[in-house]
Design an enzyme around this catalytic site. Structure first.
Site, mmCIF file in Angstrom:
data_model
loop_
_atom_site.group_PDB
_atom_site.id
_atom_site.type_symbol
_atom_site.label_atom_id
_atom_site.label_comp_id
_atom_site.label_asym_id
_atom_site.label_seq_id
_atom_site.Cartn_x
_atom_site.Cartn_y
_atom_site.Cartn_z
ATOM 1 N N LYS A 74 -10.676 -9.036 -2.080
ATOM 2 C CA LYS A 74 -10.183 -9.960 -1.050
ATOM 3 C C LYS A 74 -11.382 -10.434 -0.221
ATOM 4 O O LYS A 74 -12.117 -9.621 0.346
ATOM 5 C CB LYS A 74 -9.155 -9.237 -0.177
ATOM 6 C CG LYS A 74 -8.153 -10.137 0.487
ATOM 7 C CD LYS A 74 -7.044 -9.297 1.098
ATOM 8 C CE LYS A 74 -6.016 -10.141 1.787
ATOM 9 N NZ LYS A 74 -5.066 -9.328 2.547
HETATM 10 O O1 G3P Z 1 -1.449 -10.561 4.309
HETATM 11 C C1 G3P Z 1 -2.026 -10.813 5.552
HETATM 12 C C2 G3P Z 1 -1.229 -10.127 6.573
HETATM 13 O O2 G3P Z 1 -1.440 -8.755 6.509
HETATM 14 C C3 G3P Z 1 -1.367 -10.587 7.957
HETATM 15 O O3 G3P Z 1 -0.127 -10.380 8.499
HETATM 16 O O4 G3P Z 1 1.491 -10.042 10.252
HETATM 17 O O5 G3P Z 1 -0.922 -9.424 10.622
HETATM 18 O O6 G3P Z 1 -0.229 -11.810 10.507
HETATM 19 P P1 G3P Z 1 0.065 -10.415 10.066
#
Ligand code: G3P
Length: 219
Positions: free
Chosen positions: A87
């Protein structure tokens, strides 16, 4: 559409995997920290556990932000298991690294994507997956799902192979909308996956079936 779980929590990964519908896992440094995993050795050991649990791609994020560092970390990460996907953040050296990884046959997931322009660059570089962050766009009062639609249109028109991985998904409704918008993959927490099961008419209907069955049995 493939289902990935967005977590580094082994219990959640096991639970989603036991459903039989899990195609992979995505992680990020924040999710690893949430599990209290720190230090290179521990982090690599944890990735190995995840890779052993799941028959599918597991995204492991680099910490470096310079080309040399990203390439070095990525090459170390893919040594952990065959199903590791590197990633890489959407930055200039990240794009250069994705090109090199692609030439080496190493799968990549381009992360922190917030615009169609970034999506075009990542596809040109040969990213295997592209992670537009739906929820974080919504948080900023813009339309995250519209971005998935735009990227789907562009990728279809241009014939790009990069898979659209809807990320930062916060709810079951997001999953349904991502499917409608043409996402190839959705990654989300366990709760959002389990939320897809829920409908009050299912519960009411099942209760009635079981009650009628019981009544018939006592006659
Ligand atoms: O896949 C990316 C994700 O982990 C981010 O999610 O909820 O932290 O915006 P969030």
């Amino acid at each position: 559409m493939k289902f990935f779980i967005d977590t580094a929590n082994l219990d959640h990964i096991k639970e989603a995997n036991d459903l039989g519908i899990l195609d992979g896992v995505t992680t990020n440094p924040s999710l690893m920290a949430k599990e209290g995993i720190s230090g290179k050795e521990n982090i690599f050991r944890h990735y190995k556990k995840i890779c052993d649990l799941v028959d599918g791609d597991v995204s492991a994020e680099v910490i470096a932000t310079d080309l040399e560092g990203i390439l070095r970390e990525g090459k170390e990460l893919v040594e952990i298991a065959d199903n590791i996907v590197v990633k890489v953040p959407m930055i200039k050296d990240g794009i250069k690294a994705i090109c090199e990884f692609s030439n080496l046959g190493i799968k990549t997931n381009c992360t922190l994507v917030f615009s169609a322009g970034q999506a075009i660059l990542a596809a040109k570089a040969g990213a295997s997956y592209l992670s537009p962050f739906i929820g974080r766009i919504d948080d900023s009062n813009w339309d995250g799902m519209q971005l998935i639609k735009d990227i789907f249109e562009i990728y279809s028109m241009q014939g790009y192979d990069t898979e659209i991985l809807a990320a930062s998904v916060r709810s079951s409704l997001h999953i349904v909308e991502a499917a409608r918008a043409g996402a190839d993959v959705v990654t989300c927490p366990l709760d959002a996956i389990l939320g897809l099961l829920k409908h009050p008419l299912t519960d009411i209907g099942l209760a009635k079936f079981l009650e009628d069955h019981k009544k018939a049995a006592v006659k």
